[in-house]
Scaffold this active site. Structure first.
Site, short mmCIF file in Angstrom:
data_model
loop_
_atom_site.label_atom_id
_atom_site.label_comp_id
_atom_site.label_asym_id
_atom_site.label_seq_id
_atom_site.Cartn_x
_atom_site.Cartn_y
_atom_site.Cartn_z
NE ARG A 31 -19.16 -28.30 -22.82
CZ ARG A 31 -18.73 -27.62 -21.77
NH1 ARG A 31 -17.79 -28.11 -21.00
NH2 ARG A 31 -19.24 -26.45 -21.47
CE LYS A 36 -18.00 -22.83 -24.34
NZ LYS A 36 -18.72 -22.74 -23.06
CG ASN A 37 -18.34 -18.71 -22.77
OD1 ASN A 37 -18.83 -19.83 -22.98
ND2 ASN A 37 -17.23 -18.53 -22.08
NE ARG A 49 -18.33 -23.95 -13.82
CZ ARG A 49 -18.19 -23.86 -15.14
NH1 ARG A 49 -18.02 -24.93 -15.86
NH2 ARG A 49 -18.25 -22.69 -15.75
CB CYS A 91 -16.09 -27.74 -17.66
SG CYS A 91 -15.77 -27.62 -19.41
CG ASP A 151 -12.89 -20.02 -20.17
OD1 ASP A 151 -12.93 -20.73 -19.16
OD2 ASP A 151 -13.92 -19.52 -20.69
C1 UD1 Z 1 -18.53 -18.36 -17.50
C2 UD1 Z 1 -18.03 -18.98 -18.79
C3 UD1 Z 1 -16.77 -19.79 -18.53
C4 UD1 Z 1 -15.72 -18.93 -17.83
C5 UD1 Z 1 -16.32 -18.26 -16.60
C6 UD1 Z 1 -15.37 -17.27 -15.94
C7 UD1 Z 1 -20.05 -19.31 -20.06
C8 UD1 Z 1 -21.00 -20.28 -20.66
N1 UD1 Z 1 -19.04 -19.84 -19.33
O1 UD1 Z 1 -18.85 -19.44 -16.62
O2 UD1 Z 1 -16.27 -20.22 -19.80
O3 UD1 Z 1 -14.66 -19.74 -17.43
O4 UD1 Z 1 -17.52 -17.54 -16.94
O5 UD1 Z 1 -14.98 -16.30 -16.84
O6 UD1 Z 1 -20.16 -18.12 -20.26
N2 UD1 Z 1 -19.78 -18.74 -8.44
C9 UD1 Z 1 -20.37 -18.89 -7.21
N3 UD1 Z 1 -21.73 -18.84 -7.15
C10 UD1 Z 1 -22.51 -18.66 -8.25
C11 UD1 Z 1 -21.88 -18.50 -9.51
C12 UD1 Z 1 -20.52 -18.55 -9.58
O7 UD1 Z 1 -19.70 -19.04 -6.20
O8 UD1 Z 1 -23.74 -18.62 -8.13
C13 UD1 Z 1 -18.29 -18.82 -8.54
C14 UD1 Z 1 -17.85 -20.03 -9.37
O9 UD1 Z 1 -17.81 -21.19 -8.59
C15 UD1 Z 1 -16.49 -19.60 -9.84
C16 UD1 Z 1 -16.66 -18.10 -10.03
O10 UD1 Z 1 -17.81 -17.72 -9.29
O11 UD1 Z 1 -15.54 -19.85 -8.85
C17 UD1 Z 1 -16.83 -17.68 -11.48
O12 UD1 Z 1 -17.97 -18.26 -12.03
P1 UD1 Z 1 -18.86 -17.56 -13.14
O13 UD1 Z 1 -18.30 -16.21 -13.45
O14 UD1 Z 1 -20.28 -17.64 -12.71
O15 UD1 Z 1 -18.63 -18.51 -14.38
P2 UD1 Z 1 -19.71 -19.17 -15.32
O16 UD1 Z 1 -20.77 -18.19 -15.63
O17 UD1 Z 1 -20.07 -20.49 -14.79
#
Ligand code: UD1
Length: 425
Positions: A397, A22-23, A123, A118, A305
Site C-alpha cells: 500500500r 503516498k500521503n 479511526r 489500516c 508511522d
Molecule cells: C494520516 C496519514 C497516516 C498517519 C496519520 C497521523 C494519510 C493518508 N494517512 O492519517 O499515515 O499515520 O495521518 O500522522 O495521510 N481522529 C479523530 N477524529 C477524526 C479524525 C481523526 O478522533 O475525525 C483521531 C484518529 O483516531 C487518530 C488521530 O486523530 O487517533 C490522528 O488521525 P489523523 O491525523 O486524522 O490521521 P489520518 O489522516 O487518518
C-alpha cells in the site's frame, strides 16, 4: 499467497532515492476532482502503490479519465458527475474519506460508506464531519453511509485535534466554497504544505499550511496544471532505520532532511552516526543503545508511522526503551509478530516497553498493517536465518517495490508471487 522471503544478517550499504509521498499523492488525487475544466492535470513520477491504484479506480468510477504516461499520471476530470463512491473501493482505504470535501465542493453532494484502511485502532471521522458542517454541509449518517449535501460557504473551524485527514478534507472543501475559511489547530504535517502548493498551482488561494492556522479564500473553480509530490519521508525513514538495525551505512538522496529531524535526533540518541549534506542523509549504525522514552506526536514530533520500524530497531538495542503511542492508541500489532522473532516487548495500554536482546531469529510472521509490515521487514533483515513475511499487500500500500529497493542496498529479500500480485496489478 504472495510473501517476502528474507535472509537476514547482512549490513545494508549504499545510496538510494525515495519515491513520492503516498500521503501527499492521495489527497492530491482527490483534489483533482475540483478541476471542472477540460484542462489536464499532470502528476509527475507517481509511485505504483496499491493505495494509488485504489484511488485511481475510485476517480475513474466517478467519471474521471486517468492515464499513465510513463511514470506520470494524466487526469481529466471534466466529466465527473457521480457523487456516490463505490462501497468496495471506499472500504479499500481510509484516505477515500478525502473525497467528501471535493465531491461536496464540486457537485454539492457526496455519498460514501465508512472508510477502510489500516487496522491500527479506532479511526473516527467526527472531525471531518463537524468541520464540513461548519462550512454549510448537511450530513446524515445512517445504515453505514454518510450522505452529505449543500452549497459550501466559508466558515471558521477550530479542530479539537490537529487531524491530518480532517485538515486536508476541509482545505479541499473550502478551496472552491464561497467566501473565506479559517482552520485553526490545523495539522502542520509537510503533506498539508504539499497539498496547498498543488491547489494553488491549480488556481486556489490558500495560505498558512504548515502552521496551525490556514486561511482559504474560495475561488469559483480550479484548472489544470503539473505537479510532483515531494519525497516520502516515511519511506526515507524506513531505509535509514534499515541501515541502523543491520549496522550498515545507507545514504538516502533527494530527500528533505528537515522532514526527518525527529527521527534523526532519536537515531543519534541510539548511538547511530547521522550525517546530513544538502538533500542527502547518511546513517551508519553500530551496536544500538536503548532510548529511554520515545513519544509519537503530530509533526514536528516523532511520526506514528515510524513507530513500528523504530520499535523493530529498539528490539536489538542494549537496555530498555519505552515507546508511547499517542496518535493511534491501538498501533502495536507488530509486537506479537516481533516476539515470534525473539523480541522482548511488553505492552501496557498505549505504552510498549522494549527490552533489547542480542539477536533476532528468522520466523514466519504476518503484516497486519502497512507500517507494522515495514517493522517486520526491518527485523527480518537483521535476524539470523530466514524469515517469511505474509500479508505483504499491506506493505505494498505504501512502499513501491520494496524488495528491489532493499536488494540494491545488498539485502537478500525476495517476493514470492501468488494471488495477491494479480490482485494489485
Ligand atoms: C494520516 C496519514 C497516516 C498517519 C496519520 C497521523 C494519510 C493518508 N494517512 O492519517 O499515515 O499515520 O495521518 O500522522 O495521510 N481522529 C479523530 N477524529 C477524526 C479524525 C481523526 O478522533 O475525525 C483521531 C484518529 O483516531 C487518530 C488521530 O486523530 O487517533 C490522528 O488521525 P489523523 O491525523 O486524522 O490521521 P489520518 O489522516 O487518518
Amino acid at each position: 499467497m504472495s510473501k517476502y522471503i528474507v535472509r537476514g544478517g547482512l549490513p545494508l550499504a549504499g545510496k538510494i532515492k525515495v519515491h513520492g509521498a503516498k500521503n501527499s499523492i492521495l489527497p492530491v488525487l482527490a483534489a483533482s476532482l475540483l478541476n471542472k475544466t477540460g484542462e489536464q492535470i499532470r502528476l509527475e513520477k507517481v509511485p505504483a502503490l496499491y493505495d494509488v491504484r485504489a484511488m485511481i479506480s475510485i476517480l475513474s468510477g466517478l467519471g474521471a479519465q486517468v492515464d499513465r504516461d510513463g511514470e506520470d499520471l494524466l487526469l481529466r476530470t471534466a466529466n465527473v458527475d457521480c457523487y456516490h463512491v463505490p462501497d468496495a473501493l471506499m472500504r479499500e482505504m481510509r484516505s477515500s474519506i478525502f473525497l467528501m470535501g471535493p465531491l461536496l465542493g464540486r457537485l454539492g453532494r457526496a455519498r460514501l460508506c465508512y472508510p477502510g484502511g489500516c487496522a491500527i485502532g479506532i479511526r473516527p471521522i467526527n472531525l471531518h464531519i463537524e468541520g464540513l458542517r461548519a462550512l454549510g454541509a448537511v450530513i446524515e449518517e445512517k445504515d453505514g453511509y454518510i450522505e452529505a449535501r449543500g452549497q459550501l460557504r466559508g466558515g471558521e473551524v477550530d479542530l479539537a485535534y490537529p487531524s491530518v485527514g480532517a485538515t486536508e478534507n476541509l482545505i479541499l472543501a473550502a478551496a472552491t466554497a464561497q467566501g473565506e475559511t479559517i482552520i485553526r489547530n490545523a495539522a502542520c504535517e509537510p503533506e498539508i504544505v504539499d497539498l496547498q502548493k498543488f491547489l494553488n498551482i491549480l488556481g486556489a488561494n490558500i495560505k498558512g499550511a504548515g502552521s496551525p492556522v490556514i486561511k482559504i479564500k474560495g475561488v469559483p473553480g480550479l484548472h489544470g496544471g503539473s505537479f510532483r509530490v515531494f519525497p516520502d519521508r516515511i519511506v526515507a525513514g524506513t531505509y535509514l532505520l534499515a541501515a541502523a538495525i543491520t549496522g550498515g551505512s545507507v545514504t538516502v538522496e533527494e530527500v528533505i532532511p528537515e522532514h526527518l529531524q525527529a527521527l534523526l535526533r532519536l537515531l543519534r540518541q541510539a548511538g547511530v552516526s547521522v550525517m546530513v549534506a544538502g538533500s542527502s542523509v547518511t546513517v551508519s549504525g553500530g551496536r544500538l543503545k536503548a532510548i529511554s522514552r520515545v513519544e509519537t506526536k503530530p509533526y514536528p514530533g516523532f511520526p506514528t508511522d515510524l513507530q513500528p520500524p523504530l520499535v523493530a530497531c529498539l528490539t536489538l538495542a542494549s537496555g530498555s526503551s519505552t515507546m508511547i503511542e499517542h496518535v493511534f492508541k491501538g498501533r502495536f500489532h507488530h509486537v506479537a509478530e516481533l516476539r515470534k522473532m525473539g523480541a522482548r516487548i511488553s505492552v501496557h495500554g498505549h505504552r510498549a516497553v522494549i527490552s533489547g536482546v542480542p539477536l533476532l531469529k528468522g520466523a514466519v510472521v504476518r503484516a497486519t498493517d502497512l507500517r507494522a509490515g515495514a517493522a517486520l521487514v526491518l527485523a527480518a533483515l537483521a535476524a539470523r536465518g530466514e524469515s517469511q513475511i505474509l500479508g505483504i499487500k499491506h506493505i505494498e500500500r505504501g512502499y513501491d517495490r520494496l524488495p528491489e529497493a532493499l536488494r540494491s542496498l545488498g539485502a537478500r529479500i525476495f517476493r514470492v508471487d501468488g494471488v495477491e500480485k494479480e490482485a494489485i496489478s
